[in-house]
Scaffold this active site. Structure first.
Site, PDB file in Angstrom:
ATOM      1  N   GLU A 141      29.553 -35.361  21.456  1.00 19.40           N
ATOM      2  CA  GLU A 141      30.951 -35.123  21.123  1.00 19.40           C
ATOM      3  C   GLU A 141      31.216 -33.625  20.934  1.00 19.40           C
ATOM      4  O   GLU A 141      30.269 -32.835  20.798  1.00 19.40           O
ATOM      5  CB  GLU A 141      31.268 -35.850  19.810  1.00 19.40           C
ATOM      6  N   ASN A 178      37.939 -36.313  25.478  1.00 24.91           N
ATOM      7  CA  ASN A 178      37.775 -35.148  24.595  1.00 24.91           C
ATOM      8  C   ASN A 178      36.656 -34.220  25.072  1.00 24.91           C
ATOM      9  O   ASN A 178      36.237 -33.328  24.351  1.00 24.91           O
ATOM     10  CB  ASN A 178      37.507 -35.600  23.149  1.00 24.91           C
ATOM     11  N   HIS A 215      33.510 -35.174  25.934  1.00 17.54           N
ATOM     12  CA  HIS A 215      32.120 -35.553  25.645  1.00 17.54           C
ATOM     13  C   HIS A 215      31.378 -35.945  26.919  1.00 17.54           C
ATOM     14  O   HIS A 215      31.961 -36.447  27.874  1.00 17.54           O
ATOM     15  CB  HIS A 215      32.022 -36.646  24.568  1.00 17.54           C
ATOM     16  N   ASP A 263      23.537 -43.928  26.531  1.00 18.52           N
ATOM     17  CA  ASP A 263      24.115 -43.908  25.180  1.00 18.52           C
ATOM     18  C   ASP A 263      24.557 -45.305  24.780  1.00 18.52           C
ATOM     19  O   ASP A 263      24.790 -46.169  25.630  1.00 18.52           O
ATOM     20  CB  ASP A 263      25.301 -42.931  25.101  1.00 18.52           C
TER      21      ASP A 263
HETATM   22  C1  GLP Z   1      32.134 -43.216  27.218  1.00 16.39           C
HETATM   23  C2  GLP Z   1      30.614 -43.016  27.377  1.00 16.39           C
HETATM   24  C3  GLP Z   1      30.301 -41.917  28.345  1.00 16.39           C
HETATM   25  C4  GLP Z   1      31.282 -41.983  29.500  1.00 16.39           C
HETATM   26  C5  GLP Z   1      32.640 -41.585  28.998  1.00 16.39           C
HETATM   27  C6  GLP Z   1      33.767 -41.775  29.995  1.00 16.39           C
HETATM   28  O1  GLP Z   1      32.509 -43.301  25.908  1.00 16.39           O
HETATM   29  N1  GLP Z   1      29.952 -42.734  26.140  1.00 16.39           N
HETATM   30  O2  GLP Z   1      28.952 -42.009  28.758  1.00 16.39           O
HETATM   31  O3  GLP Z   1      30.898 -41.119  30.527  1.00 16.39           O
HETATM   32  O4  GLP Z   1      32.940 -42.165  27.750  1.00 16.39           O
HETATM   33  O5  GLP Z   1      34.134 -43.104  30.092  1.00 16.39           O
HETATM   34  P1  GLP Z   1      35.132 -43.640  31.204  1.00 16.39           P
HETATM   35  O6  GLP Z   1      34.439 -43.490  32.497  1.00 16.39           O
HETATM   36  O7  GLP Z   1      35.374 -45.080  30.875  1.00 16.39           O
HETATM   37  O8  GLP Z   1      36.359 -42.806  31.108  1.00 16.39           O
END
Ligand code: GLP
Length: 256
Positions: free
Chosen positions: A154, A147, A149, A78
């Site tokens: 989302e 949240n 996702h 992403d």
């Molecule tokens: C981000 C990415 C995701 C990721 C998630 C958790 O925004 N889009 O692919 O898995 O949020 O991120 P983190 O590991 O920094 O908590």
């Protein structure tokens, strides 16, 4: 390791690692094993704070010759719409700094999310078709947002969502803005591999670390399967799913 064969009340297999380092190593071990056994197949790995340790282990293995990362097709998961690898605040630039560059990876087996395409919707469909053309993912390693996702699917994303352009929620934009000291603006749109492609993967690994994620982990793994928490869709993957948590992230689960 506290537990290697635990299950949630909903039957999801969970490994509770002693700490972040162990969680990272266990995830890297699965990536290594899947790559070794599946030449030519497709995999996807996440960005974010959570996988940094996993990428360090993978980088060591690639650099010492014990892991041939070029034997698989790697698809970035992403990124923000309109941000390229040259933009420091893109997720691909993050991935480049944390993994691709230190591991010396480039070339046609490394696929970037086409966020700069003139027609992003069509480009997202082509990216999706490329993944499907390789037989779908052999492995999808995922993180989870506060949240719920997965990737950038989302809340509200349907279970059969394809790879596409999405609107980001305020929560996600705030969460991600916190990674940049200069208060960088996070775009309101992103492109993400769809839930459907994750759920079709032969093997799915969810990694989560820290007390701040304990509540969302419990909702995703033991709550109702609902578009309110896209991470809850992972419950439908049954035995293809392995969840690796550190103790803090597992705190709100009922494991036995
Ligand atoms: C981000 C990415 C995701 C990721 C998630 C958790 O925004 N889009 O692919 O898995 O949020 O991120 P983190 O590991 O920094 O908590």
């Amino acid at each position: 390791m506290l537990g290697s064969d635990l299950k949630t009340s909903t039957g999801v297999r969970v490994v509770v690692a002693d700490d972040y380092a162990q969680m990272s190593r266990l995830a890297a071990d699965i990536v290594t094993e899947v790559i070794a056994g599946n030449p030519g197949k497709a995999i996807t790995l996440p960005t974010g704070g959570t996988p940094r340790g996993m990428y360090e282990v993978l980088t060591e293995r690639i650099n010492d010759g014990s892991l041939d990362f070029y034997s698989v097709e790697f698809f970035c998961m992403d990124d923000y719409l309109g941000k390229s690898i040259d933009d420091d605040t893109s997720l691909t630039a993050w991935l480049n700094g944390a993994f691709l560059k230190p591991a010396n990876l480039s070339g046609p087996t490394i696929h970037f999310v086409p966020t700069m395409a003139d027609d992003p919707d069509a480009a997202a469909q082509r990216y999706d078709a490329q993944i499907q053309g390789l037989g779908g993912f052999e492995l999808a390693v995922l993180g989870i947002g506060n949240n719920g996702h997965i990737g950038f699917n989302e809340p509200g994303s349907p279970i059969d969502a394809e790879t596409r352009v999405v609107d980001l929620t305020i929560e996600s934009r705030d969460q991600n803005a916190a990674y940049y000291e200069d208060g960088s603006q996070i775009p309101d749109k992103a492109m993400t591999v769809g839930v459907k492609r994750f759920l079709e993967a032969r093997r799915i690994v969810l990694i989560v670390s820290g007390a701040g994620k304990a509540e969302i982990v419990a909702k995703a793994l033991e709550g109702p399967i609902s578009s309110d928490v896209p991470g809850s869709y992972l419950q439908t993957a049954k035995d293809r799913l392995t969840v690796i948590l550190d103790e803090a992230a597992a705190a709100n689960l009922t494991l036995s």
